[in-house]
Design a protein around this motif. Structure first.
Motif, PDB file in Angstrom:
ATOM      1  N   TRP A  11      30.839  -8.914  33.827  1.00 29.94           N
ATOM      2  CA  TRP A  11      32.038  -8.340  33.220  1.00 29.94           C
ATOM      3  C   TRP A  11      32.369  -9.013  31.890  1.00 29.94           C
ATOM      4  CZ3 TRP A  11      34.214  -3.896  34.068  1.00 29.94           C
ATOM      5  CH2 TRP A  11      34.016  -3.267  35.291  1.00 29.94           C
ATOM      6  N   TYR A  15      32.609  -7.212  28.291  1.00 33.21           N
ATOM      7  CA  TYR A  15      33.818  -7.336  27.469  1.00 33.21           C
ATOM      8  C   TYR A  15      33.470  -7.825  26.067  1.00 33.21           C
ATOM      9  CZ  TYR A  15      38.241  -9.000  25.658  1.00 33.21           C
ATOM     10  OH  TYR A  15      39.329  -9.225  24.856  1.00 33.21           O
ATOM     11  N   TRP A  50      41.548  -3.696  30.475  1.00 35.64           N
ATOM     12  CA  TRP A  50      40.679  -4.558  31.275  1.00 35.64           C
ATOM     13  C   TRP A  50      41.522  -5.463  32.174  1.00 35.64           C
ATOM     14  CZ3 TRP A  50      35.620  -3.998  29.024  1.00 35.64           C
ATOM     15  CH2 TRP A  50      34.588  -4.554  29.772  1.00 35.64           C
ATOM     16  N   LEU A  58      38.312 -11.068  33.996  1.00 35.79           N
ATOM     17  CA  LEU A  58      38.595 -11.298  32.581  1.00 35.79           C
ATOM     18  C   LEU A  58      39.045 -12.741  32.406  1.00 35.79           C
ATOM     19  CD1 LEU A  58      38.729  -9.825  29.859  1.00 35.79           C
ATOM     20  CD2 LEU A  58      41.117  -9.355  30.323  1.00 35.79           C
ATOM     21  N   LEU A 157      37.188   3.016  29.974  1.00 35.86           N
ATOM     22  CA  LEU A 157      36.756   1.909  30.834  1.00 35.86           C
ATOM     23  C   LEU A 157      36.468   2.395  32.243  1.00 35.86           C
ATOM     24  CD1 LEU A 157      36.328  -1.133  30.611  1.00 35.86           C
ATOM     25  CD2 LEU A 157      38.668  -1.436  31.399  1.00 35.86           C
TER      26      LEU A 157
END
Length: 178
Positions: A11, A15, A50, A58, A157
């Protein structure tokens, strides 16, 4: 490699890749005349989407580094905007359980409040801390465009990565709650 570590790294890589594409799009000169309209802060909209959809994936350090890099590349005063964005991301991560059950319009309303607060705090602190004036009209216009772009960022997303909010009670590979 641990599943949760691989999950987080995947992830974070996605990102960073998205953020770099957005920054590259800002840096590439597509026209030689000055722009007549200001662009929305797509990096902010994507980051907040996100943070609401996958708050566990994140890392706040990555967010801070990407926004600091954006400040440096886009020749903005470094530090203030990344600090405000980090606070906003942490607020949304703390509220992610409530947003999970609320639906998209409630999420959009909450993120809109966060975006407005971010831009107003940035304008106030910029007036206090910076030796030159920023155009409040352009910042308000960018804020409005960012509010309108957020549903597109969240939808993109969800579409590209199949991301949905993690269900209540979901656990990672080690049995820890997400």
């Amino acid at each position: 490699m641990d599943r949760s570590l691989g999950y987080t790294l995947a992830w974070q890589t996605a990102y960073v890749a998205f953020a770099m594409v957005i920054l590259l799009a800002h840096l590439v000169p597509l026209e030689t005349t000055p722009r007549s309209l200001i662009a929305p802060d797509i990096l902010l909209a994507m980051t907040l989407a996100w943070a609401t959809l996958r708050p566990e994936a994140l890392l706040i350090v990555v967010v801070g580094v990407m926004f600091l890099l954006a400040d440096l590349l886009l020749q903005r005063p470094p530090g203030l905007w990344p600090a405000l964005v980090i606070i906003a991301v942490e607020i949304l991560r703390a509220r992610s359980d409530d947003l999970r059950d609320a639906g998209f319009f409630a999420e959009w309303a909450w993120v809109s409040v966060v975006i407005v607060t971010l831009f107003v705090a940035n304008m106030i602190l910029s007036v206090i801390l910076l030796p030159y004036e920023l155009s409040e009209g352009l910042q308000l216009l960018q804020m409005a465009f960012t509010l309108l772009v957020y549903p597109l960022a969240a939808g993109l997303l969800r579409l590209m990565f199949g991301t949905q909010r993690t269900a209540t009670g979901t656990v990672d590979g080690r049995g820890r709650p997400i």
